[in-house]
Design an enzyme around this catalytic site. Structure first.
Site, short mmCIF file in Angstrom:
data_model
loop_
_atom_site.label_atom_id
_atom_site.label_comp_id
_atom_site.label_asym_id
_atom_site.label_seq_id
_atom_site.Cartn_x
_atom_site.Cartn_y
_atom_site.Cartn_z
N SER A 18 0.83 -1.23 0.00
CA SER A 18 0.00 0.00 0.00
C SER A 18 0.86 1.27 0.00
CB SER A 18 -0.91 0.00 1.23
OG SER A 18 -1.61 1.24 1.27
N LYS A 69 -13.86 -4.08 1.70
CA LYS A 69 -14.73 -2.90 1.51
C LYS A 69 -16.21 -3.21 1.78
CE LYS A 69 -11.66 -0.52 -1.71
NZ LYS A 69 -11.47 0.04 -3.04
N ARG A 155 -16.33 -10.26 -17.31
CA ARG A 155 -16.21 -11.69 -17.59
C ARG A 155 -17.47 -12.43 -17.14
NH1 ARG A 155 -11.29 -14.59 -14.57
NH2 ARG A 155 -12.47 -13.83 -12.78
N THR A 156 -17.93 -12.15 -15.91
CA THR A 156 -19.16 -12.76 -15.39
C THR A 156 -20.29 -11.75 -15.61
OG1 THR A 156 -17.76 -13.76 -13.71
CG2 THR A 156 -20.14 -13.94 -13.38
P1 NDP Z 1 -12.61 -7.38 -7.21
O1 NDP Z 1 -11.91 -8.63 -6.80
O2 NDP Z 1 -13.79 -6.90 -6.45
O3 NDP Z 1 -13.12 -7.55 -8.75
C1 NDP Z 1 -12.26 -8.09 -9.71
C2 NDP Z 1 -12.81 -7.82 -11.12
O4 NDP Z 1 -11.82 -8.23 -12.06
C3 NDP Z 1 -14.07 -8.60 -11.47
O5 NDP Z 1 -14.84 -7.85 -12.36
C4 NDP Z 1 -13.48 -9.85 -12.15
O6 NDP Z 1 -14.36 -10.49 -13.04
C5 NDP Z 1 -12.37 -9.22 -12.93
N1 NDP Z 1 -11.30 -10.15 -13.30
C6 NDP Z 1 -10.37 -10.69 -12.48
N2 NDP Z 1 -9.54 -11.49 -13.19
C7 NDP Z 1 -9.96 -11.44 -14.49
C8 NDP Z 1 -9.51 -12.04 -15.70
N3 NDP Z 1 -8.46 -12.88 -15.72
N4 NDP Z 1 -10.17 -11.77 -16.84
C9 NDP Z 1 -11.25 -10.93 -16.84
N5 NDP Z 1 -11.72 -10.33 -15.71
C10 NDP Z 1 -11.08 -10.58 -14.56
O7 NDP Z 1 -11.47 -6.27 -7.28
P2 NDP Z 1 -11.68 -4.68 -7.22
O8 NDP Z 1 -12.85 -4.36 -8.07
O9 NDP Z 1 -11.67 -4.20 -5.83
O10 NDP Z 1 -10.32 -4.15 -7.88
C11 NDP Z 1 -10.11 -4.21 -9.29
C12 NDP Z 1 -8.81 -3.50 -9.66
O11 NDP Z 1 -8.93 -2.10 -9.42
C13 NDP Z 1 -7.58 -3.96 -8.85
O12 NDP Z 1 -6.50 -4.09 -9.74
C14 NDP Z 1 -7.35 -2.82 -7.87
O13 NDP Z 1 -5.98 -2.71 -7.53
C15 NDP Z 1 -7.81 -1.64 -8.70
N6 NDP Z 1 -8.22 -0.50 -7.87
C16 NDP Z 1 -7.55 0.69 -8.01
C17 NDP Z 1 -7.90 1.78 -7.27
C18 NDP Z 1 -7.15 3.06 -7.45
O14 NDP Z 1 -7.31 3.96 -6.61
N7 NDP Z 1 -6.38 3.20 -8.51
C19 NDP Z 1 -9.01 1.74 -6.27
C20 NDP Z 1 -9.67 0.46 -6.22
C21 NDP Z 1 -9.26 -0.62 -6.99
P3 NDP Z 1 -15.41 -11.61 -12.50
O15 NDP Z 1 -16.55 -10.84 -11.93
O16 NDP Z 1 -15.75 -12.36 -13.72
O17 NDP Z 1 -14.67 -12.44 -11.47
#
Ligand code: NDP
Length: 277
Positions: A18, A69, A155-156
């Protein structure tokens, strides 16, 4: 009389990566506030206990990151409008008997786009990829800016449909078209802004989108920061402008800082110094 030092933390699992302690230390230095801010690793099934221990240690507030969260939303006794709509909390205020939950991710993204990258969202056609906590946390803030159309994909796909249903009332009040398209069926038409809110880049995974969605002149934004993803590289090769999510990270932190201290810190120099690292 010396001002009492206030205590803050960011809680997650994992947490060693972080940048929040550095960001808040920079804000405190610039604004002359006397605070400390530490990173706290919470065991996965102990989030609530971790928070209660920190409150007992007189913590004034906390940021919350993956994967807590939703739990932070459930723990809070009051919610800001953005947190209530996202059903996710990334900033907690501890006030006497109350735990107040906020969500500053959407504000952080919109400020980075509009103020740092000079991209206005009004009347724009936007594609948002992902339906996890990050995507859900930013949709309302994007709708508030009245884009002409916001297309959601993931994806989902069922998760995207659920978000569309939940947002229906806001879509009507802001008069925005909010549509869902399966990731494999995305049209090749021009999007002004494409945002990757998935965590695919963490594992260097491909998103499964047709790269013909990238066009010259579009802004392609990846919320991930700290490493260049194949998503960003592909967009650059098609002539799109690109950005990672470092600016969003600093802007969401600035909004949390404002909630706790009622002072708006400067963000540009913090973004620049973190990028230089
Ligand atoms: P979550 O675990 O809640 O969600 C993950 C998402 O990524 C889902 O939509 C999931 O799809 C998708 N996903 C994961 N792997 C794959 C793959 N191989 N192919 C396609 N889709 C994929 O994570 P968050 O939403 O909390 O975080 C997402 C990203 O955003 C992270 O990288 C995080 O670091 C970043 N982030 C950045 C912030 C910033 O301030 N810059 C703030 C918050 C987050 P499915 O639903 O199909 O599983």
């Amino acid at each position: 009389m010396t001002e009492l030092k206030k205590h803050f933390a960011v809680i997650g699992n994992p947490i060693h990566h972080s940048l929040s302690p550095q960001i808040h230390a920079a804000f405190a230095k610039e604004t002359g506030l006397h605070i400390d801010y530490e990173a706290v690793l919470s065991p996965l099934n102990q989030f609530k206990n971790t928070i209660y221990q920190l409150i007992a240690q007189k913590l004034n507030g906390a940021n919350v990151t993956l994967p807590f969260k939703k739990e932070a939303y459930e723990l809070a006794s009051q919610h800001s409008n953005h947190a209530r709509i996202a059903e996710a909390v990334n900033t907690l205020e501890f006030k006497e008997d109350e735990i107040i939950g906020h969500n500053t991710d959407g504000i952080g993204l919109v400020r980075d786009l509009e103020q740092n990258l000079n991209v206005d969202l009004k009347s724009k056609k936007i594609l948002l990829i992902g339906a996890g906590g990050a995507a859900e946390g930013v949709i309302y803030s994007m709708l508030e800016k009245k884009p002409s159309e916001l297309i959601l994909t993931n994806r989902t796909i069922e998760k995207t449909n659920a978000i569309q249903n939940k947002m229906d009332v806001h879509v009507k009040s802001f008069d925005v078209n909010l549509n869902v398209i399966e990731i494999s069926k995305l049209p090749h038409q021009y999007f002004d802004i494409i945002i990757n809110a998935t965590s695919a880049g963490l594992n260097n995974a491909e998103l499964g989108i047709d790269h013909k969605v990238f066009h010259e002149g579009s802004l392609v934004y990846d919320m991930m920061y700290g490493k260049e993803t194949s998503f960003i590289r592909e967009a650059q090769s098609k002539g799109s402008k690109t950005s990672d999510g470092l600016g969003m990270l600093v802007e969401q932190a600035a909004e949390a800082f404002f909630i706790w201290h009622h002072i708006k810190p400067q963000t540009k120099s913090v973004i620049e110094s973190l990028r230089a690292l």
